[in-house]
Scaffold this active site. Sequence first.
Site, short mmCIF file in Angstrom:
data_model
loop_
_atom_site.label_atom_id
_atom_site.label_comp_id
_atom_site.label_asym_id
_atom_site.label_seq_id
_atom_site.Cartn_x
_atom_site.Cartn_y
_atom_site.Cartn_z
N LYS A 1 11.68 -36.48 31.59
CA LYS A 1 10.79 -35.35 31.33
C LYS A 1 11.12 -34.21 32.30
CE LYS A 1 5.77 -34.47 30.89
NZ LYS A 1 4.43 -35.12 31.01
N SER B 1 -0.87 -38.49 29.12
CA SER B 1 0.40 -37.94 28.64
C SER B 1 1.49 -38.98 28.46
CB SER B 1 0.90 -36.85 29.60
OG SER B 1 -0.01 -35.77 29.63
N SER C 1 1.52 -34.79 27.23
CA SER C 1 2.48 -33.72 27.43
C SER C 1 3.93 -34.19 27.35
CB SER C 1 2.25 -33.06 28.81
OG SER C 1 2.43 -33.99 29.86
#
Length: 610
Positions: A89, A187, A163
């Site tokens: 990420k 997330s 997210s």
Amino acid sequence: MTQPVKQHGFTLSEWQRYYQTQPAAERIACVAATLSQLVASLDRNDNAWIYLPDARQCEAQYQQLAQRLAAVAGDLSRLPLFGVPFAVKDNIDVGGWPTSAACPAFTYQADEDAAVVARLRAAGAVVIGKTNLDQFATGLVGTRSPYGAVVNSFNPQYVSGGSSSGSASVVARGLTPFALGTDTAGSGRVPAGFNHIVGLKPTKGWLSNRGVVPACRLNDCVSIFALTVADAACVAELAGGYDADDAYSRVNPQTAPADLPAAPRFAVPDAPSFCGDPQAEQAFQAALTQLREGGAQLETIDFTPFRQLAQQLYEGPWVAERTVAVAGMLSDDPGAMNPVVRDIVGNGLRYSACDAYRAEYLRAELAREINRLLAQFDALVVPTSPTIRTLAEMAQEPVLFNSQFGTYTNFTNLADLSALALPGALRADGLPAGITLIAPAWHDRALAAFGQRWQQQLGLSLGATGRALPAQPPLAPAPQHVRVAVVGAHLRGMPLNAQLTQRQAVLAEQTTTAPCYRLYALADTQPPKPGLVKTEDGAAIEVELWDIPLARFGEFVAEVPPPLGIGTLLLADGRRVKGFICEPWALAGATDITAFGGWRAYRAGAEKEA
């Protein structure tokens, strides 16, 4: 060298077997050819990716891997992730690569790997890209990024969840076997639920946050997405560990169980909300039925304190943590931020220090009540999300629908809990609908052990790959537990078994020793006990293997009376484990019962004679 093949949807064990079949002298060349081909095949217009490496950056990783392989003299068992690709990420640093947190104006060049990335690379893994996210990890939707909304891997009209949207997407589509995300409010779980994959939300402080752009430092966790529970658990063990340079890193107390019971007691929210989504409700009810069919006992609990704590994360002073994390951007270049994200983090300026302390007192009270409730159960089971929304719906209600997604996730880190998001059967409309198991801190391994059984019970396909679930390796013994072989009064149903269960020990398996032991019924012991002695003319003796938390092992050993002790036993398959042994002097007056093959069979025969 064998020509590289497409490893679409490969699991870790499949990657490991692939490299093991290559000639030892050609393994680095095979990694380079295979992963270069993989990176070249990735669509640079696929907005699940923010950054893909160039040939120079890939080559640097292959050279580092060659050095690591040489350092272990080519022993792949010491590089368990040898040549395995993974994604990161883009709020987690990869040395020499840009980190953007999905905000171009914020982007910087990382000087070194984040701690978790460094650990995974040290195990042999290779980073193949940085993934998209809701900007500054603020959102559960996957749409708050200047790089575009990452779409659902099953239906592009729906959101991917966030997210950690990009990480979940690339795993679900089989582009990489695992990926790193982050989880503050869900997330690492909501995107897993929306994309039919596994999302492991570890205990806070187990995986270091050093080198991670903070969202809420007190509640941030690096999370793991994978196609299987076994893979997620393996990666977590390799990535996790105490980091003295991370102020919020913690040492595992090594007191939690290694597994859940065969018939676990699960708490279920009373009157769960599904935001008017009947298909989500039907999917959750179907999952509860499957849990019961697998042996679980389900009991409803008052969900009020969980709901109250979840509301605190965004509806009170806790949002100021996000304000602190991006204070520079908010004051110097607010126009560069996503407007929804800017409005959310801007709200933190409304609160005072007094408000923050009051919020912490309330958090502590609610967390204590939640942990007291969960102490009666093995875990809490919830829908990963109460509903899912289309991109069009999200554009109409970006804040409300985001809040809905956090109904069953927002409280978890505030209450210091561990969580594991698991895929469930698809909804009637073909969209994913998962469940999440939530337990106290450090119960990550126990959740994973149950989660693996759940995945095997359902036998669902892997993510959006269409691949069937392959045979799964058993979870490796965890370093936080000691595997102990018991042979007599500590067996299940025997008088001293409670000395194990009271210390959170769990039964791992039933097996036999190697055929080099003799078993004796000792004289004058209460309760009756056997003695196991190694000899040249022995037989295989039945034993049970129990995993006991390392911190409780000393207590257990202290209760072992002479002439018994704890030594190392050889099992029939060649493994060596800790187990009961007997001092030879105690065999005077003892009865040789080796022919029975075990204490249980001997006791059954003795009771019949009586």
